[in-house]
Design a protein around this motif. Structure first.
Motif, PDB file in Angstrom:
ATOM      1  N   ARG A 215     -19.715  -8.771 -23.211  1.00 44.16           N
ATOM      2  CA  ARG A 215     -18.462  -9.017 -23.932  1.00 44.16           C
ATOM      3  C   ARG A 215     -17.354  -9.422 -22.976  1.00 44.16           C
ATOM      4  N   HIS A 216     -17.315  -8.757 -21.806  1.00 43.05           N
ATOM      5  CA  HIS A 216     -16.282  -9.110 -20.828  1.00 43.05           C
ATOM      6  C   HIS A 216     -16.462 -10.550 -20.346  1.00 43.05           C
ATOM      7  N   LEU A 217     -17.703 -10.946 -20.092  1.00 41.20           N
ATOM      8  CA  LEU A 217     -17.955 -12.305 -19.627  1.00 41.20           C
ATOM      9  C   LEU A 217     -17.568 -13.338 -20.679  1.00 41.20           C
ATOM     10  N   ARG A 218     -17.845 -13.032 -21.935  1.00 37.57           N
ATOM     11  CA  ARG A 218     -17.521 -13.993 -22.991  1.00 37.57           C
ATOM     12  C   ARG A 218     -16.032 -14.050 -23.288  1.00 37.57           C
ATOM     13  N   THR A 220     -13.289 -12.981 -21.385  1.00 36.14           N
ATOM     14  CA  THR A 220     -12.296 -13.166 -20.324  1.00 36.14           C
ATOM     15  C   THR A 220     -12.098 -14.649 -20.052  1.00 36.14           C
ATOM     16  N   ARG A 221     -10.886 -15.079 -20.201  1.00 33.07           N
ATOM     17  CA  ARG A 221     -10.556 -16.500 -20.056  1.00 33.07           C
ATOM     18  C   ARG A 221     -10.919 -16.999 -18.655  1.00 33.07           C
ATOM     19  N   GLY A 222     -11.704 -18.046 -18.600  1.00 36.56           N
ATOM     20  CA  GLY A 222     -12.087 -18.652 -17.338  1.00 36.56           C
ATOM     21  C   GLY A 222     -13.486 -18.292 -16.872  1.00 36.56           C
ATOM     22  N   LEU A 223     -13.975 -17.101 -17.194  1.00 36.68           N
ATOM     23  CA  LEU A 223     -15.282 -16.688 -16.679  1.00 36.68           C
ATOM     24  C   LEU A 223     -16.435 -17.531 -17.229  1.00 36.68           C
ATOM     25  N   PRO A 224     -16.493 -17.839 -18.544  1.00 45.50           N
ATOM     26  CA  PRO A 224     -17.600 -18.686 -19.011  1.00 45.50           C
ATOM     27  C   PRO A 224     -17.638 -20.042 -18.304  1.00 45.50           C
ATOM     28  N   ALA A 225     -16.464 -20.655 -18.098  1.00 46.10           N
ATOM     29  CA  ALA A 225     -16.431 -21.956 -17.429  1.00 46.10           C
ATOM     30  C   ALA A 225     -16.910 -21.853 -15.988  1.00 46.10           C
ATOM     31  N   VAL A 226     -16.552 -20.770 -15.296  1.00 53.40           N
ATOM     32  CA  VAL A 226     -17.005 -20.589 -13.915  1.00 53.40           C
ATOM     33  C   VAL A 226     -18.514 -20.394 -13.867  1.00 53.40           C
ATOM     34  N   PHE A 227     -19.065 -19.651 -14.821  1.00 57.96           N
ATOM     35  CA  PHE A 227     -20.521 -19.447 -14.846  1.00 57.96           C
ATOM     36  C   PHE A 227     -21.257 -20.758 -15.107  1.00 57.96           C
ATOM     37  N   VAL A 228     -20.739 -21.572 -16.019  1.00 55.93           N
ATOM     38  CA  VAL A 228     -21.358 -22.872 -16.282  1.00 55.93           C
ATOM     39  C   VAL A 228     -21.288 -23.751 -15.031  1.00 55.93           C
ATOM     40  N   LEU A 344     -17.608  -4.271 -12.482  1.00 60.99           N
ATOM     41  CA  LEU A 344     -17.868  -5.174 -11.359  1.00 60.99           C
ATOM     42  C   LEU A 344     -19.355  -5.315 -11.046  1.00 60.99           C
ATOM     43  N   GLY A 345     -20.091  -4.219 -11.126  1.00 65.11           N
ATOM     44  CA  GLY A 345     -21.525  -4.281 -10.842  1.00 65.11           C
ATOM     45  C   GLY A 345     -22.259  -5.166 -11.816  1.00 65.11           C
ATOM     46  N   ARG A 346     -21.941  -5.030 -13.103  1.00 59.16           N
ATOM     47  CA  ARG A 346     -22.626  -5.835 -14.118  1.00 59.16           C
ATOM     48  C   ARG A 346     -22.283  -7.319 -13.998  1.00 59.16           C
ATOM     49  N   VAL A 347     -21.022  -7.629 -13.752  1.00 62.62           N
ATOM     50  CA  VAL A 347     -20.636  -9.031 -13.612  1.00 62.62           C
ATOM     51  C   VAL A 347     -21.268  -9.636 -12.357  1.00 62.62           C
ATOM     52  N   GLY A 348     -21.250  -8.890 -11.245  1.00 63.00           N
ATOM     53  CA  GLY A 348     -21.864  -9.387 -10.017  1.00 63.00           C
ATOM     54  C   GLY A 348     -23.352  -9.604 -10.170  1.00 63.00           C
ATOM     55  N   SER A 349     -24.021  -8.694 -10.885  1.00 60.26           N
ATOM     56  CA  SER A 349     -25.455  -8.839 -11.083  1.00 60.26           C
ATOM     57  C   SER A 349     -25.791  -9.959 -12.035  1.00 60.26           C
ATOM     58  N   ALA A 350     -24.947 -10.195 -13.043  1.00 57.85           N
ATOM     59  CA  ALA A 350     -25.153 -11.333 -13.945  1.00 57.85           C
ATOM     60  C   ALA A 350     -25.007 -12.646 -13.176  1.00 57.85           C
ATOM     61  N   TYR A 351     -24.046 -12.702 -12.279  1.00 53.16           N
ATOM     62  CA  TYR A 351     -23.860 -13.893 -11.457  1.00 53.16           C
ATOM     63  C   TYR A 351     -25.067 -14.115 -10.541  1.00 53.16           C
ATOM     64  N   GLY A 352     -25.569 -13.030  -9.950  1.00 53.56           N
ATOM     65  CA  GLY A 352     -26.751 -13.146  -9.098  1.00 53.56           C
ATOM     66  C   GLY A 352     -27.982 -13.585  -9.871  1.00 53.56           C
ATOM     67  N   MET A 353     -28.135 -13.082 -11.111  1.00 54.14           N
ATOM     68  CA  MET A 353     -29.274 -13.475 -11.922  1.00 54.14           C
ATOM     69  C   MET A 353     -29.175 -14.949 -12.314  1.00 54.14           C
ATOM     70  N   LEU A 354     -27.972 -15.400 -12.652  1.00 53.55           N
ATOM     71  CA  LEU A 354     -27.766 -16.815 -12.964  1.00 53.55           C
ATOM     72  C   LEU A 354     -28.118 -17.677 -11.759  1.00 53.55           C
ATOM     73  N   GLN A 355     -27.689 -17.252 -10.578  1.00 54.59           N
ATOM     74  CA  GLN A 355     -27.990 -18.007  -9.361  1.00 54.59           C
ATOM     75  C   GLN A 355     -29.499 -18.087  -9.136  1.00 54.59           C
ATOM     76  N   ALA A 356     -30.197 -16.959  -9.319  1.00 54.47           N
ATOM     77  CA  ALA A 356     -31.642 -16.944  -9.105  1.00 54.47           C
ATOM     78  C   ALA A 356     -32.360 -17.850 -10.103  1.00 54.47           C
ATOM     79  N   ALA A 357     -31.953 -17.787 -11.385  1.00 53.50           N
ATOM     80  CA  ALA A 357     -32.615 -18.600 -12.409  1.00 53.50           C
ATOM     81  C   ALA A 357     -32.382 -20.088 -12.167  1.00 53.50           C
ATOM     82  N   ALA A 358     -31.124 -20.464 -11.860  1.00 59.48           N
ATOM     83  CA  ALA A 358     -30.828 -21.873 -11.613  1.00 59.48           C
ATOM     84  C   ALA A 358     -31.516 -22.364 -10.346  1.00 59.48           C
ATOM     85  N   THR A 359     -31.586 -21.502  -9.332  1.00 57.39           N
ATOM     86  CA  THR A 359     -32.244 -21.882  -8.082  1.00 57.39           C
ATOM     87  C   THR A 359     -33.735 -22.091  -8.287  1.00 57.39           C
TER      88      THR A 359
END
Length: 422
Positions: A215-218, A220-228, A344-359
């Protein structure tokens, strides 16, 4: 940039991270060569490189939840000790029949690292605050990463050639134990929180925690665009990574030694990029830094993989580092400033998982496409993908001040801010 090193606890975390990362890079080169020497199998050798990618995809959400539930300092301490024991399993391997222990150790080390990374990233804002010191802390981390990239791989190969696989493994395990000793000296303790009694099953509460992070990722203004933006960048970057070996061999007509020099040049660029990222953060908005960095990267990538001269390739690999570091550091700072400490832990881990999947997708896609249409066309398409990430960054809001959390509030342990300059 180095003012942040006046914060004692951050110095300890930075030194601990440098030591453990250096041990990882020593093993990153030595383990595949050891497996190749032991088995003669290119498949078995390739599996040593792939072993570390699966845990990031499977454990990302789990690691993030627990990084937010547990005391982060204690988590890092326990993980370092467990990683030292896990890596030491490789000392038991002496013939091909014991090869499975290598894979168990590498997967276990990577799995434990999924808990350490989010905990470390989530701890930093508590040590240095979310003001200018946060950007400086991320720049120092990039400087350490560049140092490790510059010396870790060549040092691991040299140590393996001179002393064998055992000393490399022992040194990696010792680096984790040294990191643990430094972490025990951290004075910072989180403020005690009142216990929350929640009903439902363990799995239900875990699902609630995951949903809170989502919910926080969806919302919070700016976070979805940064993840994309980051996902598109990692996809193109990984496709180029898949082309490195064939590019070195078939385009530059060079061997493994030249590939090592290219990695060293990339590390030198990372070193140069660390202070540049701090200066950019002091003068430009996060959005402007991301757009300009990605646009510059796409141009450098296109030039790099269309050159046939080793000297030019080395120079261009150095030029990859500064915009790459600027982008990665800015994203880390952006996420931390817009995420409350409890998430912070959940957001950081979501970012790491996105990086791993895209990589992973980028590596597989780049390798397959390179086989079908050739290295040059695939490299141009990957550089275009990075350029598209710069276009995606245009979706990031220009003004997100209201979304920042205590942006100017320093940590109680941090020294007074003197200047936003590098």
């Amino acid at each position: 940039m180095f003012d942040v090193l006046r914060v004692r606890d951050f110095r300890l975390v930075a030194a601990a991270d440098l030591l453990s990362s250096l041990g990882d890079w020593l093993l990153l080169v030595a383990a595949p060569y050891f497996v190749l020497r032991l088995t003669g199998s290119t498949l078995a050798t390739g599996l040593t490189l792939a072993a570390g990618t699966v845990p990031a995809l499977l454990l990302g959400p789990v690691a993030g939840v627990f990084a937010d539930r547990w005391d982060r300092r204690r988590t890092m301490l326990a993980i370092d000790v467990l990683r030292a024991a896990t890596v030491a399993l490789m000392l038991l391997v002496h013939h091909p029949g014991q090869l499975w222990l290598i894979y168990v150790a590498l997967i276990g080390e990577a799995a434990l690292g999924q808990f350490f990374g989010p905990a470390r990233r989530a701890l930093i804002p508590g040590l240095v605050g979310r003001g200018p010191h946060l950007a400086a802390a991320n720049s120092v981390a990039a400087l350490a990463s560049g140092t490790v990239r510059l010396v870790g791989g060549p040092a691991g190969g040299a140590l393996f050639a001179l002393a064998g696989f055992g000393p490399v493994v022992a040194l990696d395990a010792a680096s984790y134990l040294a990191s643990a000793v430094l972490i025990t000296a951290i004075h910072h303790r989180p403020e005690p929180s009142s216990p929350q009694r929640r009903g439902g099953t363990v799995l239900g509460r875990f699902a609630d925690d995951l949903r809170a992070g989502a919910r926080h990722l969806r919302a919070t203004r700016g976070l979805p665009a940064v993840f994309v933006t980051a996902s598109v960048f990692f996809l193109g970057n990984a496709a180029l990574t898949a082309l490195l070996v064939p590019f070195t061999g078939t385009v530059l007509h060079a061997g493994a030694g030249t590939l090592g020099l290219l990695f060293a040049a990339l590390g030198a660029g990372y070193l140069a990029g660390a202070p540049l990222s701090r200066a950019a953060a002091a003068r430009l908005s996060d959005r402007a830094v991301m757009i300009s960095s990605l646009a510059g990267l796409s141009a450098v990538f296109a030039a790099t993989f269309n050159t046939h001269d080793i000297a030019w390739a080395l120079l261009l690999f150095v030029l990859i580092g500064p915009p790459g570091v600027c982008f990665l550091v800015t994203v880390d700072t952006y996420l931390a400033r817009r995420t409350p400490d409890a998430l912070l832990g959940r957001v950081g881990s979501a970012y790491g998982m996105l990086q791993a999947a895209a990589t992973l997708a980028g590596i597989l896609g780049g390798a397959a496409l390179g086989q079908q249409v050739g290295i040059g066309i695939t490299a141009d398409l990957a550089a275009l993908c990075v350029a598209l990430s710069a276009v995606a960054a245009l979706l990031i809001p220009r003004h997100t001040t209201t979304g920042s959390l205590d942006a100017g509030k320093p940590s109680p342990l941090a020294p007074p801010e003197r200047s936003a300059e590098c």
